[in-house]
Write a protein that holds these residues in place. Structure first.
Motif, PDB file in Angstrom:
ATOM      1  N   ASP A  70       0.851  -1.189   0.000  1.00 61.16           N
ATOM      2  CA  ASP A  70       0.000   0.000   0.000  1.00 61.16           C
ATOM      3  C   ASP A  70       0.886   1.236   0.000  1.00 61.16           C
ATOM      4  N   ILE A  71       0.371   2.310  -0.571  1.00 57.87           N
ATOM      5  CA  ILE A  71       1.076   3.580  -0.635  1.00 57.87           C
ATOM      6  C   ILE A  71       0.299   4.590   0.206  1.00 57.87           C
ATOM      7  N   VAL A  72       1.036   5.345   1.041  1.00 59.40           N
ATOM      8  CA  VAL A  72       0.406   6.357   1.891  1.00 59.40           C
ATOM      9  C   VAL A  72       0.780   7.740   1.372  1.00 59.40           C
ATOM     10  N   ILE A  73      -0.229   8.469   0.934  1.00 59.58           N
ATOM     11  CA  ILE A  73      -0.045   9.833   0.443  1.00 59.58           C
ATOM     12  C   ILE A  73      -0.679  10.787   1.456  1.00 59.58           C
TER      13      ILE A  73
ATOM     14  N   ARG B 260       3.040   6.350   8.913  1.00 62.12           N
ATOM     15  CA  ARG B 260       3.958   6.400   7.788  1.00 62.12           C
ATOM     16  C   ARG B 260       3.480   7.353   6.695  1.00 62.12           C
ATOM     17  N   ILE B 261       4.412   8.070   6.107  1.00 57.69           N
ATOM     18  CA  ILE B 261       4.121   8.900   4.930  1.00 57.69           C
ATOM     19  C   ILE B 261       5.078   8.481   3.824  1.00 57.69           C
ATOM     20  N   ASP B 262       4.562   8.004   2.712  1.00 62.31           N
ATOM     21  CA  ASP B 262       5.391   7.657   1.563  1.00 62.31           C
ATOM     22  C   ASP B 262       5.581   8.861   0.649  1.00 62.31           C
ATOM     23  N   ILE B 263       4.487   9.524   0.318  1.00 60.38           N
ATOM     24  CA  ILE B 263       4.532  10.696  -0.562  1.00 60.38           C
ATOM     25  C   ILE B 263       3.822  11.847   0.134  1.00 60.38           C
ATOM     26  N   LEU B 264       4.509  12.954   0.280  1.00 59.89           N
ATOM     27  CA  LEU B 264       3.946  14.141   0.928  1.00 59.89           C
ATOM     28  C   LEU B 264       3.791  15.245  -0.101  1.00 59.89           C
ATOM     29  N   ILE B 265       2.555  15.747  -0.228  1.00 55.71           N
ATOM     30  CA  ILE B 265       2.239  16.824  -1.171  1.00 55.71           C
ATOM     31  C   ILE B 265       1.805  18.049  -0.363  1.00 55.71           C
ATOM     32  N   PRO B 266       2.720  18.957  -0.056  1.00 55.74           N
ATOM     33  CA  PRO B 266       2.347  20.157   0.703  1.00 55.74           C
ATOM     34  C   PRO B 266       1.969  21.314  -0.224  1.00 55.74           C
TER      35      PRO B 266
ATOM     36  N   ILE C  27       7.575  12.326   9.188  1.00 53.88           N
ATOM     37  CA  ILE C  27       8.407  12.337   7.989  1.00 53.88           C
ATOM     38  C   ILE C  27       9.696  11.567   8.263  1.00 53.88           C
ATOM     39  N   SER C  28      10.046  10.657   7.356  1.00 57.96           N
ATOM     40  CA  SER C  28      11.276   9.878   7.501  1.00 57.96           C
ATOM     41  C   SER C  28      12.147  10.038   6.261  1.00 57.96           C
ATOM     42  N   SER C  29      13.299   9.386   6.291  1.00 54.78           N
ATOM     43  CA  SER C  29      14.200   9.445   5.137  1.00 54.78           C
ATOM     44  C   SER C  29      13.600   8.765   3.914  1.00 54.78           C
ATOM     45  N   LYS C  30      12.550   7.969   4.120  1.00 54.65           N
ATOM     46  CA  LYS C  30      11.891   7.277   3.010  1.00 54.65           C
ATOM     47  C   LYS C  30      10.707   8.062   2.453  1.00 54.65           C
ATOM     48  N   THR C  31      10.427   9.234   3.033  1.00 51.31           N
ATOM     49  CA  THR C  31       9.302  10.058   2.582  1.00 51.31           C
ATOM     50  C   THR C  31       9.701  10.909   1.376  1.00 51.31           C
TER      51      THR C  31
END
Length: 571
Positions: free
Chosen positions: A12-15, A75-81, A93-97
């Protein structure tokens, strides 16, 4: 050189979308979840808003998967601010975000892929199109046909000018181009093929689930005063009122609202009130009135953190004691606490028949998290719900409060039969006439309270998950269910048995055996003191060995509970 993000091994992807109020992230979430569902993907979304009309940082989590997804994660995979402020998301937010936004304005320790949604929107015609730019970008990252978005925008803005439609389509195109560029350069890799079109599933949130449950339960009158996070239910029922012949009245306050509901039941209708903790506090006197008049009522309480105004747009399971002890004097009630959208629908529908059958107030406890969560689920089976009205045609000798073996008197309504339907808030005799005779008082109290024994014997048993023979018993109620269930599965502790309570009062006596036999009892509650744990102790005399509590206004995350369950020892 840009960092590369490989999500190809993710199920799964978390946006996460973030921005200020008014920047359109709710519209963005609405568009994305519907289009992704249409493509055969399961989606879960949940809103996290600050209590401001403008400004502040709001965010929405969207989980996407070919498999079922229905629980909150950190978890956050893709962050759209859309707005550069990430302060309230920094701990997630992690190094994988992967962060995509205006690099110069965003303050974070993690790398940022530079892209201005606002600049792209302005180039398309208006900065208001920023959310449409983001829609195009996300769909292209997920390899979704962008023409679907063009079609949707044409439908959404059909009553707008052609210039606005063209501007939004151009904005979407600019987002799609940026997304394709990231994919083609190998900066991001996602492999998530739809399993099949989800035509047999519905995408619904908690407010709609409770509202549809009320309609399915035969609700034909709503008396409420707006209060977050229950307002969504009131709005939903108002929107559906003409189609289902429901009278919706926005009362002047919560005191009037519940009194109206009691009046509706007295007249033969099925009344419903939806409110939050602060509003329900004002309904205490009407609750007590329902108790002595033996009036059915159904009240939905969408909890938020108190005391007082507290955190008006956050979540908490802090109103169990309020629901349990509201109203002065002793009288019977039942309290449901749905753990997911299915239960929100079915338990709300069932509440009307239960209230009607036992002539008591039935309360439904949800919270902001459940109300503002939406995910794909199979369509509800309407064959499981029915409307069973219990009032009778009266004769000339009718007694509203006639003594019966089980304490439930035949309920008449004015104008249906020859009898006088006399009710009173003072103590009364069988006919409803005021009395101060102590013998009558004792008989009436015993008559009213007899229903508690009946309700206990028919109370719902908790659902059992994990190892049915486990000696470490995890106990939870209400909306934490999906996170607890996911965490139990993730932790993989073979000794854990998980009990979820969707009815929190009264409790079925058969529960005693599993509570007493547990080697270790672990409570999970989204409040400070562990109110349900106290109720279990009061009922069965067994204290919790361990409490996992949270009262910061956020729901439990799956990761947090997984870590907790991994550390549990049987002792």
């Amino acid at each position: 050189m840009n960092k590369r993000y490989d999500f190809s091994d993710r199920t799964d992807i978390v946006i996460v979308l973030s921005g200020e109020a008014g920047q359109g992230i709710m519209t963005l979430e609405y568009v994305l979840t519907r289009l992704l569902k249409k493509q055969g993907l399961n989606v879960f979304s949940c809103k996290e808003f600050m209590s401001r009309v403008r400004g502040g940082l709001n965010s929405i989590q969207i989980r996407i998967s070919p498999r079922k997804v229905d629980a909150w994660v950190d978890r956050i995979d893709i962050l759209i601010p859309i707005s550069p402020d990430l302060s309230r998301l920094d701990h997630r937010i992690s190094s994988k975000t992967m962060i995509i936004g205006e690099k110069e304005k965003i303050i974070t320790k993690q790398p940022v892929i530079d892209f201005s949604f606002q600049a792209a929107a302005v180039a398309a015609g208006s900065k208001k199109y920023s959310n449409t730019v983001a829609s195009g970008l996300i769909l292209s990252l997920l390899h979704i046909d962008p023409s679907l978005l063009d079609t949707y925008l044409g439908q959404k803005f059909v009553h707008k000018s052609q210039a606005i439609i063209d501007g939004n389509i151009e904005a979407a195109k600019r987002g799609v181009e940026k997304g394709r560029d990231l994919v083609e350069k190998g900066i991001i890799k996602i492999e998530m093929d739809p399993v099949s079109p989800l035509v047999e599933k519905i995408l619904v949130d908690g407010s709609a689930a409770v509202g549809m449950g009320a309609i399915a339960g035969g609700c034909d009158f709503v008396g409420s005063y707006p209060m977050s996070p229950a307002t969504g239910v009131l709005e939903f029922l108002a929107e559906q009122s003409n189609g289902f012949s429901v009278v919706v009245e926005q009362a002047e306050d919560e005191i009037a609202a519940l009194n109206m509901v009691l009046g509706a039941w007295y007249a033969g209708a099925r009344g419903f009130a939806t409110t939050s903790g602060g509003g329900f506090a004002l309904m205490g006197e009407a609750m007590s009135l329902a108790g002595i008049t033996e009036s059915p009522a159904v009240v939905h309480i969408a909890q938020r953190p108190g005391p007082a105004t507290g955190l008006p747009t956050r979540t908490e399971q802090g109103d169990l004691n309020l629901a349990l002890y509201s109203g002065h004097g002793d009288f019977v009630r039942a309290i449901f606490a749905p753990g997911n959208l299915d239960q929100a629908f079915y338990l709300t529908a069932d509440a009307f028949n239960l209230a009607d059958a036992y002539q008591i107030p039935v309360l439904i406890l949800t919270d902001q998290y459940l109300m503002d969560s939406a995910y794909t689920i199979p369509a509800w089976d309407l064959g499981r719900v029915s409307v069973k009205k219990r009032f009778v045609k009266t004769d000339s000798d009718y007694c509203r409060y006639r003594y019966t073996r089980n304490g439930i008197s035949p309920r008449g309504v004015p104008g249906y039969g020859k009898g006088l339907v006399c009710v009173d808030s003072d103590e009364h005799d069988e006919r409803g006439r005021i009395t101060e005779d102590w013998k009558t008082r004792e008989k009436m109290m015993k008559k009213r309270m007899k229903r508690l024994d009946l309700l206990e014997k028919k109370a719902l048993m908790p659902s059992v998950h994990g190892n049915p023979d486990g000696d470490i018993v995890v106990v939870a109620w209400g909306s934490s269910h999906n996170m607890v269930l996911s965490a139990v599965e993730n932790a993989g502790n073979p000794r854990i048995k998980y009990l979820h309570f969707s009815q929190v009062y009264p409790l079925n006596p058969c529960i005693r055996e599993v509570i007493e036999s547990a080697k270790k009892l672990v409570l999970v509650e989204n409040n400070y003191s562990g109110q349900f744990g106290d109720l279990l102790f009061k009922t069965f005399g067994r204290r919790m060995n361990e409490k996992i509590l949270l009262s910061n206004g956020f729901p439990f995350s799956t990761e947090f509970l997984t870590r907790k369950f991994e550390k549990i020892q049987g002792d």
